[in-house]
Design a protein around this motif. Sequence first.
Motif, PDB file in Angstrom:
ATOM      1  N   MET A  40       5.916  17.618  -5.730  1.00  0.00           N
ATOM      2  CA  MET A  40       4.574  17.063  -5.613  1.00  0.00           C
ATOM      3  C   MET A  40       4.279  16.122  -6.785  1.00  0.00           C
ATOM      4  O   MET A  40       3.770  15.020  -6.598  1.00  0.00           O
ATOM      5  N   ILE A  41       4.626  16.526  -7.994  1.00  0.00           N
ATOM      6  CA  ILE A  41       4.400  15.689  -9.167  1.00  0.00           C
ATOM      7  C   ILE A  41       5.226  14.405  -9.076  1.00  0.00           C
ATOM      8  O   ILE A  41       4.735  13.321  -9.342  1.00  0.00           O
ATOM      9  N   ASN A  42       6.485  14.545  -8.680  1.00  0.00           N
ATOM     10  CA  ASN A  42       7.326  13.351  -8.531  1.00  0.00           C
ATOM     11  C   ASN A  42       6.740  12.382  -7.512  1.00  0.00           C
ATOM     12  O   ASN A  42       6.726  11.170  -7.732  1.00  0.00           O
ATOM     13  N   LEU A  43       6.269  12.910  -6.392  1.00  0.00           N
ATOM     14  CA  LEU A  43       5.706  12.056  -5.365  1.00  0.00           C
ATOM     15  C   LEU A  43       4.396  11.415  -5.828  1.00  0.00           C
ATOM     16  O   LEU A  43       4.192  10.219  -5.712  1.00  0.00           O
ATOM     17  N   VAL A  69       0.869  -1.170   0.000  1.00  0.00           N
ATOM     18  CA  VAL A  69       0.000   0.000   0.000  1.00  0.00           C
ATOM     19  C   VAL A  69       0.905   1.218   0.000  1.00  0.00           C
ATOM     20  O   VAL A  69       1.592   1.489   0.966  1.00  0.00           O
ATOM     21  N   ASN A  70       0.929   1.915  -1.115  1.00  0.00           N
ATOM     22  CA  ASN A  70       1.696   3.148  -1.232  1.00  0.00           C
ATOM     23  C   ASN A  70       0.683   4.279  -1.185  1.00  0.00           C
ATOM     24  O   ASN A  70       0.019   4.569  -2.159  1.00  0.00           O
ATOM     25  N   ASN A  71       0.580   4.892  -0.027  1.00  0.00           N
ATOM     26  CA  ASN A  71      -0.412   5.931   0.170  1.00  0.00           C
ATOM     27  C   ASN A  71       0.240   7.310   0.175  1.00  0.00           C
ATOM     28  O   ASN A  71      -0.243   8.228   0.824  1.00  0.00           O
ATOM     29  N   ALA A  72       1.345   7.437  -0.531  1.00  0.00           N
ATOM     30  CA  ALA A  72       2.039   8.720  -0.585  1.00  0.00           C
ATOM     31  C   ALA A  72       1.302   9.660  -1.520  1.00  0.00           C
ATOM     32  O   ALA A  72       0.749   9.247  -2.534  1.00  0.00           O
ATOM     33  N   GLY A  73       1.299  10.900  -1.183  1.00  0.00           N
ATOM     34  CA  GLY A  73       0.690  11.895  -2.046  1.00  0.00           C
ATOM     35  C   GLY A  73       0.419  13.171  -1.280  1.00  0.00           C
ATOM     36  O   GLY A  73       0.303  13.171  -0.064  1.00  0.00           O
ATOM     37  N   LEU A  74       0.340  14.244  -2.008  1.00  0.00           N
ATOM     38  CA  LEU A  74       0.020  15.530  -1.404  1.00  0.00           C
ATOM     39  C   LEU A  74      -0.561  16.428  -2.470  1.00  0.00           C
ATOM     40  O   LEU A  74      -0.518  16.119  -3.658  1.00  0.00           O
ATOM     41  N   GLY A  75      -1.115  17.522  -2.032  1.00  0.00           N
ATOM     42  CA  GLY A  75      -1.725  18.464  -2.964  1.00  0.00           C
ATOM     43  C   GLY A  75      -1.237  19.875  -2.696  1.00  0.00           C
ATOM     44  O   GLY A  75      -0.729  20.185  -1.620  1.00  0.00           O
ATOM     45  N   ALA A  76      -1.396  20.720  -3.685  1.00  0.00           N
ATOM     46  CA  ALA A  76      -0.989  22.118  -3.571  1.00  0.00           C
ATOM     47  C   ALA A  76      -2.103  22.908  -2.885  1.00  0.00           C
ATOM     48  O   ALA A  76      -3.280  22.629  -3.068  1.00  0.00           O
ATOM     49  N   THR A  77      -1.694  23.887  -2.086  1.00  0.00           N
ATOM     50  CA  THR A  77      -2.673  24.722  -1.399  1.00  0.00           C
ATOM     51  C   THR A  77      -2.681  26.153  -1.933  1.00  0.00           C
ATOM     52  O   THR A  77      -3.570  26.912  -1.613  1.00  0.00           O
TER      53      THR A  77
END
Length: 89
Positions: free
Chosen positions: A82-85, A60-68
């Motif tokens: 962010m795109i790489n992740l 389970v790879n739950n890595a990720g983030l978003g821009a604020t």
Amino acid sequence: MATTSFWWHATANALTTLRGVLQTRQGRTIEVIAVDLNRTSDLARVEDVLRSDASITLLVNNAGLGATAPLLASDIEKVTDMINLNVTS
């Protein structure tokens, strides 16, 4: 018994707590490896574990983030990370 491995963008303590809850509820062995998937060396660690441990049956790879911030106000290096992740990892 099969091992379920989780890579999650969180602190090692939070992952250890989650592991304990899931192991108790599911009766499975769970291995936690806290990594920064924007680091090549950490990606290599994940690859090494997956290649060398045949007992891992689920990742389970739950890595990720978003821009604020609005796109035009965003830092290009942070957007690239962010795109790489979100995409590459």
